[in-house]
Enzyme design. Structure first.
Site, PDB file in Angstrom:
ATOM      1  N   GLY A 262       0.792  -1.223   0.000  1.00 46.38           N
ATOM      2  CA  GLY A 262       0.000   0.000   0.000  1.00 46.38           C
ATOM      3  C   GLY A 262       0.827   1.277   0.000  1.00 46.38           C
ATOM      4  O   GLY A 262       0.324   2.340  -0.346  1.00 46.38           O
ATOM      5  N   HIS A 289     -13.158  -0.151   2.464  1.00 52.06           N
ATOM      6  CA  HIS A 289     -12.219  -1.282   2.590  1.00 52.06           C
ATOM      7  C   HIS A 289     -13.041  -2.563   2.722  1.00 52.06           C
ATOM      8  O   HIS A 289     -13.136  -3.140   3.804  1.00 52.06           O
ATOM      9  CB  HIS A 289     -11.347  -1.046   3.823  1.00 52.06           C
ATOM     10  CG  HIS A 289     -10.162  -1.955   3.935  1.00 52.06           C
ATOM     11  ND1 HIS A 289      -9.495  -2.162   5.123  1.00 52.06           N
ATOM     12  CD2 HIS A 289      -9.508  -2.711   3.014  1.00 52.06           C
ATOM     13  CE1 HIS A 289      -8.481  -2.992   4.940  1.00 52.06           C
ATOM     14  NE2 HIS A 289      -8.472  -3.350   3.666  1.00 52.06           N
ATOM     15  N   SER A 311      -7.391  -5.078   7.948  1.00 49.68           N
ATOM     16  CA  SER A 311      -6.329  -5.797   7.248  1.00 49.68           C
ATOM     17  C   SER A 311      -6.035  -7.116   7.960  1.00 49.68           C
ATOM     18  O   SER A 311      -5.965  -7.164   9.189  1.00 49.68           O
ATOM     19  CB  SER A 311      -5.064  -4.950   7.218  1.00 49.68           C
ATOM     20  OG  SER A 311      -5.336  -3.715   6.600  1.00 49.68           O
ATOM     21  N   GLY A 314      -9.497 -11.537   7.142  1.00 54.59           N
ATOM     22  CA  GLY A 314     -10.301 -12.548   6.449  1.00 54.59           C
ATOM     23  C   GLY A 314     -11.103 -12.109   5.243  1.00 54.59           C
ATOM     24  O   GLY A 314     -11.972 -12.857   4.793  1.00 54.59           O
ATOM     25  N   ASP A 336     -10.879  -6.640  -1.503  1.00 58.65           N
ATOM     26  CA  ASP A 336     -10.280  -5.628  -0.628  1.00 58.65           C
ATOM     27  C   ASP A 336     -10.987  -4.272  -0.639  1.00 58.65           C
ATOM     28  O   ASP A 336     -11.058  -3.619   0.387  1.00 58.65           O
ATOM     29  CB  ASP A 336      -8.802  -5.439  -1.000  1.00 58.65           C
ATOM     30  CG  ASP A 336      -7.980  -4.790   0.113  1.00 58.65           C
ATOM     31  OD1 ASP A 336      -8.070  -5.252   1.264  1.00 58.65           O
ATOM     32  OD2 ASP A 336      -7.262  -3.818  -0.163  1.00 58.65           O
ATOM     33  N   ARG A 462     -11.287  -9.213  14.506  1.00 56.06           N
ATOM     34  CA  ARG A 462     -10.776 -10.287  15.368  1.00 56.06           C
ATOM     35  C   ARG A 462     -11.102  -9.951  16.806  1.00 56.06           C
ATOM     36  O   ARG A 462     -10.442  -9.106  17.408  1.00 56.06           O
ATOM     37  CB  ARG A 462      -9.259 -10.385  15.242  1.00 56.06           C
ATOM     38  CG  ARG A 462      -8.793 -11.041  14.002  1.00 56.06           C
ATOM     39  CD  ARG A 462      -7.282 -11.068  13.950  1.00 56.06           C
ATOM     40  NE  ARG A 462      -6.898 -11.572  12.642  1.00 56.06           N
ATOM     41  CZ  ARG A 462      -6.578 -12.839  12.397  1.00 56.06           C
ATOM     42  NH1 ARG A 462      -6.524 -13.714  13.382  1.00 56.06           N
ATOM     43  NH2 ARG A 462      -6.286 -13.228  11.177  1.00 56.06           N
TER      44      ARG A 462
HETATM   45  P1  GTP Z   1      -5.754  -7.697   3.848  1.00 52.12           P
HETATM   46  O1  GTP Z   1      -5.357  -8.172   2.513  1.00 52.12           O
HETATM   47  O2  GTP Z   1      -4.617  -7.315   4.721  1.00 52.12           O
HETATM   48  O3  GTP Z   1      -6.768  -6.591   3.792  1.00 52.12           O
HETATM   49  O4  GTP Z   1      -6.362  -8.972   4.652  1.00 52.12           O
HETATM   50  P2  GTP Z   1      -7.709  -9.805   4.492  1.00 52.12           P
HETATM   51  O5  GTP Z   1      -8.793  -9.126   5.269  1.00 52.12           O
HETATM   52  O6  GTP Z   1      -7.990 -10.092   3.072  1.00 52.12           O
HETATM   53  O7  GTP Z   1      -7.380 -11.155   5.286  1.00 52.12           O
HETATM   54  P3  GTP Z   1      -7.139 -12.643   4.740  1.00 52.12           P
HETATM   55  O8  GTP Z   1      -8.355 -13.236   4.086  1.00 52.12           O
HETATM   56  O9  GTP Z   1      -5.906 -12.643   3.934  1.00 52.12           O
HETATM   57  O10 GTP Z   1      -6.907 -13.428   6.086  1.00 52.12           O
HETATM   58  C1  GTP Z   1      -5.886 -13.127   6.978  1.00 52.12           C
HETATM   59  C2  GTP Z   1      -5.676 -14.215   7.966  1.00 52.12           C
HETATM   60  O11 GTP Z   1      -6.901 -14.572   8.627  1.00 52.12           O
HETATM   61  C3  GTP Z   1      -5.139 -15.511   7.370  1.00 52.12           C
HETATM   62  O12 GTP Z   1      -4.150 -16.016   8.212  1.00 52.12           O
HETATM   63  C4  GTP Z   1      -6.325 -16.426   7.372  1.00 52.12           C
HETATM   64  O13 GTP Z   1      -5.955 -17.770   7.457  1.00 52.12           O
HETATM   65  C5  GTP Z   1      -7.107 -15.973   8.589  1.00 52.12           C
HETATM   66  N1  GTP Z   1      -8.557 -16.247   8.454  1.00 52.12           N
HETATM   67  C6  GTP Z   1      -9.341 -15.881   7.416  1.00 52.12           C
HETATM   68  N2  GTP Z   1     -10.607 -16.325   7.586  1.00 52.12           N
HETATM   69  C7  GTP Z   1     -10.620 -16.980   8.768  1.00 52.12           C
HETATM   70  C8  GTP Z   1     -11.647 -17.662   9.509  1.00 52.12           C
HETATM   71  O14 GTP Z   1     -12.803 -17.732   9.123  1.00 52.12           O
HETATM   72  N3  GTP Z   1     -11.281 -18.205  10.696  1.00 52.12           N
HETATM   73  C9  GTP Z   1      -9.995 -18.120  11.173  1.00 52.12           C
HETATM   74  N4  GTP Z   1      -9.726 -18.689  12.349  1.00 52.12           N
HETATM   75  N5  GTP Z   1      -9.005 -17.502  10.495  1.00 52.12           N
HETATM   76  C10 GTP Z   1      -9.309 -16.935   9.318  1.00 52.12           C
HETATM   77  C1  SPV Z   2      -4.077  -4.060   3.813  1.00 58.47           C
HETATM   78  O1  SPV Z   2      -3.179  -3.866   4.633  1.00 58.47           O
HETATM   79  O2  SPV Z   2      -5.291  -3.884   4.102  1.00 58.47           O
HETATM   80  C2  SPV Z   2      -3.746  -4.561   2.480  1.00 58.47           C
HETATM   81  C3  SPV Z   2      -2.333  -4.613   2.104  1.00 58.47           C
HETATM   82  O3  SPV Z   2      -4.629  -4.872   1.711  1.00 58.47           O
HETATM   83  S1  SPV Z   2      -1.697  -3.107   1.539  1.00 58.47           S
HETATM   84  O4  SPV Z   2      -1.982  -2.982   0.129  1.00 58.47           O
HETATM   85  O5  SPV Z   2      -0.247  -3.138   1.763  1.00 58.47           O
HETATM   86  O6  SPV Z   2      -2.313  -2.013   2.255  1.00 58.47           O
HETATM   87 MN    MN Z   3      -6.714  -4.680   2.730  1.00 58.09          MN
END
Ligand code: GTP
Ligand code: SPV
Ligand code: MN
Length: 649
Positions: A262, A289, A311, A314, A336, A462
């Protein structure tokens, strides 16, 4: 001249302006400012006067040696990949098709929120006026003058000896009336190839700009440390002086010192969220977001849902979920960011302004997210994951998916042994950058110019204690309070340490482009735009039991929660009222066929003391952080919540 260029039938050297090495381009000398600079791809004359003026101004400032106008072609992409390979920025991953691994400087692995600023004349336009002595956490303000100084200090001559890439890109399908254009000037080839995945990048966008269309100005440099000493030449950066600046009034972004995520892929958080939210405020829509998914129930009825989780909480996983409930179908529109507006019929519609997924690698596996695993092993740039001796990648969660006997090299390039090494193999914020169209469940409407109709909005985070698996807002205003009161454990996507519970309203805390109080007013004002508002819910996959383990299996099992949400959209009476909102009636959450026992009682338990403290924490936060900028309606909603919680048995 490097060998690979010679082999390629001369196109890089003999054709004028096509990656030409010499300063022999006919454009050289055309403009005073660009004198002596060789244009190695593209034609400056073809740029619209506005784009040209923007380029000239910044060439003057940054003093690059060469200019490369990006056309987005595969040929150009291959050239840049070759170049980066030569510099050691990326290595090929021969186990897969056209996949690459980049290792950043270990000092440059995440967004740097503390060095991210919004610049407006008045501080109060950017951040709420906090109580005296309280440090604001809802964004950082910088005065226009200080912003100018910061730019001058860092950018003057920062591209000496380097190539300035001119990256034309569209956020949203080029033909969509909801799309917006940007021009990123950058000295990072890694950023160019990543922007080609994450946005619609290249000639089509230049064509659209030809009629004088406005664009968001995005200036980026990985920088040169003040000492002049570049520690890791394969990943130049200047962490000490990194700064990410936004000037909403001019639709302008300036980012210095970091090449990662980002901080540097400026279409994403800087444009689509920070600048985007200010444009959205002016034009009456929402830049959020949020993931967007389509969900079809067994009766064949399809709805779209948008969901805001902070972020690394999930979004990508939910957007690509493989439902465990039979005969449910999930399709992915985006993972996202959502740009949403009410159409003339009062229907909220959303587009995903992005073109790819920049997803968290660790935790992604065939058991947690098989769809992502089917998406990412071609045409993908991995960053800061571990690599394997058979030319593949590895990260935490892939333990069962590497062949025995392969050797693992961690994200820093050191040998790593499963069960022995006590540091992570992949950086917790390591990511894949992969084209959205490769996703096997990409929604047929994902590029629909008018966007997809949104029936429900989810907030979540979380929350290890107190917050139930799902609850529904009583109405729009209550829903806005739920978004405003969001909290979540800190993640690795930014520089925060530890697992402290942080306020993260709307999952936008790091991404607000303007005063959060005004943002809340804006959300509240949406209520008047429709008689058919989406319902608002809060979900929490992360509640833990007394044994410290997650109470809910999550991932595909979250389809059970979506099922309940869809039934609520159909007005099924499967909810009961509580102090915090509506939760599933006993037995109404479909748990049929769920493997293992789930303690539903604990999952939905609402401890009065917890919720008293929660309401108090939100009140304190609003008082300290939002102060007089808090809309009266939100204050009233909070008072109502407090009263209901107080009246709990
Ligand atoms: P950004 O790209 O940073 O915005 O993150 P995101 O919101 O897309 O999160 P992402 O789906 O990549 O999940 C991040 C973490 O959460 C990973 O380690 C997943 O394994 C965990 N995770 C996602 N969904 C679940 C769920 O339903 N239960 C649990 N326990 N963990 C989860
Ligand atoms: C986030 O942190 O919510 C992301 C990764 O999706 S970044 O593009 O680095 O902000
Ligand atoms: Mn994100």
């Amino acid at each position: 001249m490097p060998e690979f260029i010679e082999k390629k039938s001369g196109i890089f050297s003999t054709e004028v302006g096509r990656f030409a090495k010499q300063a022999s381009h006919p454009n050289v000398g055309l403009f005073n400012h660009l004198k002596g600079i060789s244009v190695i791809n593209g034609d400056l004359k073809s740029l619209s006067p506005k784009v040209r003026a923007y380029v000239e101004e910044n060439v003057d400032l940054c003093k690059p040696e060469k200019i490369h106008i990006c056309d987005g072609t595969e040929q150009e992409n291959n050239h840049l990949l070759n170049l980066m390979q030569q510099h050691g920025t990326i290595v090929p991953l021969p186990k897969y098709q056209n996949c690459w691994l980049a290792r950043t400087n270990p000092a440059d692995t995440a967004r740097v929120e503390s060095k991210t600023f919004i610049s407006t004349e008045k501080r109060a336009e950017t951040i709420p006026t906090t109580k005296e002595g309280i440090k604001g956490t809802l964004g950082n303000w910088i005065s226009p003058r200080d912003m100018d100084v910061a730019i001058k200090d860092r950018f003057t001559g920062c591209m000496k000896g380097r190539t300035m890439y001119i990256v034309p890109f569209s956020m949203g399908p080029v033909s969509s009336p909801l799309a917006k254009i940007g021009i990123q000037l950058t000295d990072s080839a890694y950023v160019v190839v990543s922007m080609r995945v994450m946005t619609r990048m290249g000639q089509a966008v230049l064509n659209k700009l030809a009629d004088g269309t406005d664009f968001v100005k995005c200036l980026h440099s990985v920088g040169i440390p003040a000492s002049g000493f570049v520690e890791m030449a394969s990943w130049p950066c200047d962490p000490e002086r990194t700064i990410i600046l936004h000037r909403p009034q001019n639709n302008e972004i300036v980012s210095y010192g970091s090449g990662y995520g980002g901080n540097s892929l400026l279409g994403k958080k800087c444009f689509a969220l920070r600048i985007g939210s200010t444009i959205a405020k002016r034009e009456g829509w929402l830049a959020e977001h949020m993931l967007i998914l389509g969900v079809t129930n067994p009766a064949g009825k399809k709805r779209y849902i948008a969901a805001a989780f902070p972020s690394a909480c999930g979004k990508t996983n939910l957007a690509m979920m493989t439902p465990s409930l039979p005969d449910y179908k999930i399709e992915c529109v985006g993972d996202d960011i959502a740009w949403m507006r009410f159409d003339n019929n009062g229907q909220l519609r959303a587009i995903n302004p992005e073109n790819g997924f920049f997803g968290v690698a660790p935790g992604t596996s065939n058991s947690s997210n098989p769809i992502a695993m089917k998406t990412i092993f071609k045409n993908t740039i991995f960053t800061n994951v571990a690599s394997t001796s058979d030319g593949g990648v590895f990260w935490e969660g892939m333990e069962d998916e590497v062949d025995d006997g392969v050797k693992i090299t961690d994200w820093r390039g050191k040998p790593w042994v499963k069960g022995e090494s006590n540091t992570p193999a992949a950086h917790p914020n390591s990511r894949f950058c992969t084209p959205a169209k490769q996703c096997p469940i990409i929604d047929p409407q994902w590029e629909a110019p008018e966007g997809v109709p949104i029936s429900a909005i989810l907030f979540g985070g979380r929350r290890p204690t107190g917050v139930p698996l799902v609850y529904e807002a009583r109405d729009w205003k209550h829903g806005v309070l739920i978004g405003a009161g969001m909290r979540s454990e800190a993640t690795a996507a930014a520089e925060h340490k530890g697992k402290v519970i942080m306020h993260d309203p709307f999952a936008m805390r790091p991404f607000f482009g303007y005063n959060f109080g005004d943002y809340l007013e804006h959300w509240l004002s949406m209520e008047k735009k429709s008689t058919n508002l989406p319902k608002i819910f809060h979900v929490n996959w992360f509640r833990k039991g007394s044994d410290g383990k997650f109470l809910w299996p999550g991932f595909g099992e979250n389809s059970r929660v979506l099922d309940w949400i869809l039934r609520r959209l159909d007005n099924e009476e499967c909810a009961r009222d509580t102090a915090i909102g509506l939760i599933p009636k006993a037995e109404s959450l479909n748990l049929e066929g769920l493997e293992g026992k789930v303690n539903v009682e604990e999952l939905f338990n609402l401890p009065k003391t917890f919720w008293m403290e929660e309401a108090y924490a939100i009140e304190k936060y609003f008082n300290e952080q939002v102060g007089m900028d808090l809309p009266l309606i939100i204050d009233q909603e909070l008072k109502k919540l407090k009263k209901r919680v107080n009246d709990m048995d």
